[in-house]
Enzyme design. Structure first.
Site, PDB file in Angstrom:
ATOM      1  N   GLU A  97       0.838  -1.206   0.000  1.00 54.24           N
ATOM      2  CA  GLU A  97       0.000   0.000   0.000  1.00 54.24           C
ATOM      3  C   GLU A  97       0.874   1.257   0.000  1.00 54.24           C
ATOM      4  O   GLU A  97       1.999   1.236   0.505  1.00 54.24           O
ATOM      5  CB  GLU A  97      -0.911  -0.060   1.248  1.00 54.24           C
ATOM      6  CG  GLU A  97      -1.859   1.088   1.438  1.00 54.24           C
ATOM      7  CD  GLU A  97      -2.886   1.268   0.331  1.00 54.24           C
ATOM      8  OE1 GLU A  97      -2.483   1.386  -0.837  1.00 54.24           O
ATOM      9  OE2 GLU A  97      -4.093   1.330   0.623  1.00 54.24           O
ATOM     10  N   ASP A  98       0.365   2.320  -0.587  1.00 56.43           N
ATOM     11  CA  ASP A  98       1.126   3.573  -0.610  1.00 56.43           C
ATOM     12  C   ASP A  98       1.085   4.287   0.735  1.00 56.43           C
ATOM     13  O   ASP A  98       2.099   4.709   1.268  1.00 56.43           O
ATOM     14  CB  ASP A  98       0.635   4.504  -1.732  1.00 56.43           C
ATOM     15  CG  ASP A  98      -0.875   4.755  -1.699  1.00 56.43           C
ATOM     16  OD1 ASP A  98      -1.585   4.156  -0.852  1.00 56.43           O
ATOM     17  OD2 ASP A  98      -1.369   5.536  -2.532  1.00 56.43           O
ATOM     18  N   ASP A 101      -4.179   5.753   6.018  1.00 55.34           N
ATOM     19  CA  ASP A 101      -4.712   6.990   6.559  1.00 55.34           C
ATOM     20  C   ASP A 101      -5.762   6.628   7.617  1.00 55.34           C
ATOM     21  O   ASP A 101      -5.421   6.310   8.752  1.00 55.34           O
ATOM     22  CB  ASP A 101      -5.286   7.773   5.367  1.00 55.34           C
ATOM     23  CG  ASP A 101      -5.686   9.189   5.706  1.00 55.34           C
ATOM     24  OD1 ASP A 101      -5.008   9.813   6.517  1.00 55.34           O
ATOM     25  OD2 ASP A 101      -6.684   9.669   5.138  1.00 55.34           O
ATOM     26  N   PHE A 150      -1.357  16.249   3.762  1.00 50.80           N
ATOM     27  CA  PHE A 150      -1.660  15.597   2.490  1.00 50.80           C
ATOM     28  C   PHE A 150      -0.418  15.604   1.607  1.00 50.80           C
ATOM     29  O   PHE A 150       0.151  16.646   1.321  1.00 50.80           O
ATOM     30  CB  PHE A 150      -2.824  16.288   1.774  1.00 50.80           C
ATOM     31  CG  PHE A 150      -3.387  15.437   0.690  1.00 50.80           C
ATOM     32  CD1 PHE A 150      -4.285  14.412   0.986  1.00 50.80           C
ATOM     33  CD2 PHE A 150      -2.996  15.601  -0.627  1.00 50.80           C
ATOM     34  CE1 PHE A 150      -4.777  13.581  -0.007  1.00 50.80           C
ATOM     35  CE2 PHE A 150      -3.488  14.778  -1.634  1.00 50.80           C
ATOM     36  CZ  PHE A 150      -4.380  13.771  -1.327  1.00 50.80           C
ATOM     37  N   ARG A 163       1.545  11.767  -9.553  1.00 43.76           N
ATOM     38  CA  ARG A 163       2.002  10.400  -9.258  1.00 43.76           C
ATOM     39  C   ARG A 163       3.433  10.186  -9.728  1.00 43.76           C
ATOM     40  O   ARG A 163       4.147   9.340  -9.207  1.00 43.76           O
ATOM     41  CB  ARG A 163       1.088   9.373  -9.953  1.00 43.76           C
ATOM     42  CG  ARG A 163      -0.331   9.336  -9.406  1.00 43.76           C
ATOM     43  CD  ARG A 163      -1.036   8.096  -9.932  1.00 43.76           C
ATOM     44  NE  ARG A 163      -2.477   8.151  -9.749  1.00 43.76           N
ATOM     45  CZ  ARG A 163      -3.114   7.791  -8.635  1.00 43.76           C
ATOM     46  NH1 ARG A 163      -2.431   7.369  -7.599  1.00 43.76           N
ATOM     47  NH2 ARG A 163      -4.424   7.859  -8.565  1.00 43.76           N
TER      48      ARG A 163
HETATM   49  P1  IMP Z   1      -7.668   5.015   4.107  1.00 37.44           P
HETATM   50  O1  IMP Z   1      -8.709   4.006   3.779  1.00 37.44           O
HETATM   51  O2  IMP Z   1      -8.271   6.256   4.708  1.00 37.44           O
HETATM   52  O3  IMP Z   1      -6.544   4.473   4.946  1.00 37.44           O
HETATM   53  O4  IMP Z   1      -7.121   5.561   2.736  1.00 37.44           O
HETATM   54  C1  IMP Z   1      -5.973   5.134   2.134  1.00 37.44           C
HETATM   55  C2  IMP Z   1      -5.921   5.693   0.730  1.00 37.44           C
HETATM   56  O5  IMP Z   1      -6.251   7.092   0.739  1.00 37.44           O
HETATM   57  C3  IMP Z   1      -4.523   5.632   0.149  1.00 37.44           C
HETATM   58  O6  IMP Z   1      -4.292   4.429  -0.526  1.00 37.44           O
HETATM   59  C4  IMP Z   1      -4.514   6.836  -0.775  1.00 37.44           C
HETATM   60  O7  IMP Z   1      -5.025   6.495  -2.048  1.00 37.44           O
HETATM   61  C5  IMP Z   1      -5.434   7.836  -0.130  1.00 37.44           C
HETATM   62  N1  IMP Z   1      -4.692   8.828   0.665  1.00 37.44           N
HETATM   63  C6  IMP Z   1      -4.678   8.970   2.011  1.00 37.44           C
HETATM   64  N2  IMP Z   1      -3.879   9.972   2.400  1.00 37.44           N
HETATM   65  C7  IMP Z   1      -3.342  10.473   1.277  1.00 37.44           C
HETATM   66  C8  IMP Z   1      -2.391  11.531   1.018  1.00 37.44           C
HETATM   67  O8  IMP Z   1      -1.857  12.229   1.903  1.00 37.44           O
HETATM   68  N3  IMP Z   1      -2.086  11.735  -0.289  1.00 37.44           N
HETATM   69  C9  IMP Z   1      -2.625  11.019  -1.313  1.00 37.44           C
HETATM   70  N4  IMP Z   1      -3.495  10.017  -1.112  1.00 37.44           N
HETATM   71  C10 IMP Z   1      -3.857   9.758   0.168  1.00 37.44           C
HETATM   72 MG    MG Z   2      -5.565   8.208  -4.140  1.00 28.04          MG
END
Ligand code: IMP
Ligand code: MG
Length: 176
Positions: A97-98, A101, A150, A163
């Site tokens: 995963e990138d 959050d 962010f 990206r």
């Molecule tokens: P979660 O389900 O809230 O943990 O969301 C995770 C996903 O939200 C990541 O795979 C990203 O695609 C997106 N995301 C969360 N924070 C960021 C950020 O700071 N920059 C870009 N994408 C983010």
């Molecule tokens: Mg995204």
């Protein structure tokens, strides 16, 4: 006017950390192989670099799961828009995963994947924003823990842009 982006984690630092993570994975699964599942699209750069540094046999698959719209706020809705091509039975699966959050995406995904009979199931993320967690997720490998900002670049987007930046950048200011 264009957006203002500053460097938060430079390319060299990412490269160094990715090598360390690859070494750790290679050591932990010595004598076995790992099956990497890239969560599209944000993890593409990370998985490619990580896979190149892993010294044990690697197979790869891709999945698209999202809980996000085009902006910077979580929608809270998770859906699988592209599933894996291959089954996970008996494999040492590592989800790549990138960024984690709220944890909503991964909490849901890990539950789904665990039911497919992998030999082991691990979670590897380049970035972690623990202060934003809504759902608990067990993270096995973390690149960098960051504060609640962010970020873009190295796979991560803002409305599908940035990206391709080779570094992790901070969006300082949004243009018109
Ligand atoms: P979660 O389900 O809230 O943990 O969301 C995770 C996903 O939200 C990541 O795979 C990203 O695609 C997106 N995301 C969360 N924070 C960021 C950020 O700071 N920059 C870009 N994408 C983010
Ligand atoms: Mg995204």
């Amino acid at each position: 006017m264009s957006d203002k982006i500053s460097v938060m984690i430079p390319e060299e630092e990412i490269d160094k950390r990715v090598r360390e993570m690859a070494a750790q994975i290679s050591k932990e699964f010595e004598g076995e192989s790992v099956h990497l599942i890239c969560i599209l699209k944000g993890s593409v750069m990370f998985m490619a670099d990580l896979a190149k540094r892993i010294t044990i046999p690697v197979t790869m698959d891709f999945m698209k799961v999202s809980s996000y719209g085009d902006g910077t706020k979580s929608s809270g809705i998770v859906r699988i828009s592209k599933d894996t091509d291959e089954g996970l039975e008996g494999k040492n699966v590592i989800v790549i995963e990138d960024i984690i959050d709220s944890g909503r995406t991964l909490a849901y995904l890990l539950e789904v994947l665990a039911q497919r009979g992998p030999k082991s199931l691990k979670l590897c993320t380049l970035l972690d924003k623990p202060s934003r967690r809504v759902k608990e997720v067990p993270v096995d490998y973390t690149g960098f823990v960051i504060e609640d900002k962010f970020v873009v670049g190295y796979g991560l987007d803002y409305a599908q842009k940035y990206r391709n930046l080779p570094f992790i950048g901070l969006v300082e200011e949004l243009g018109e």
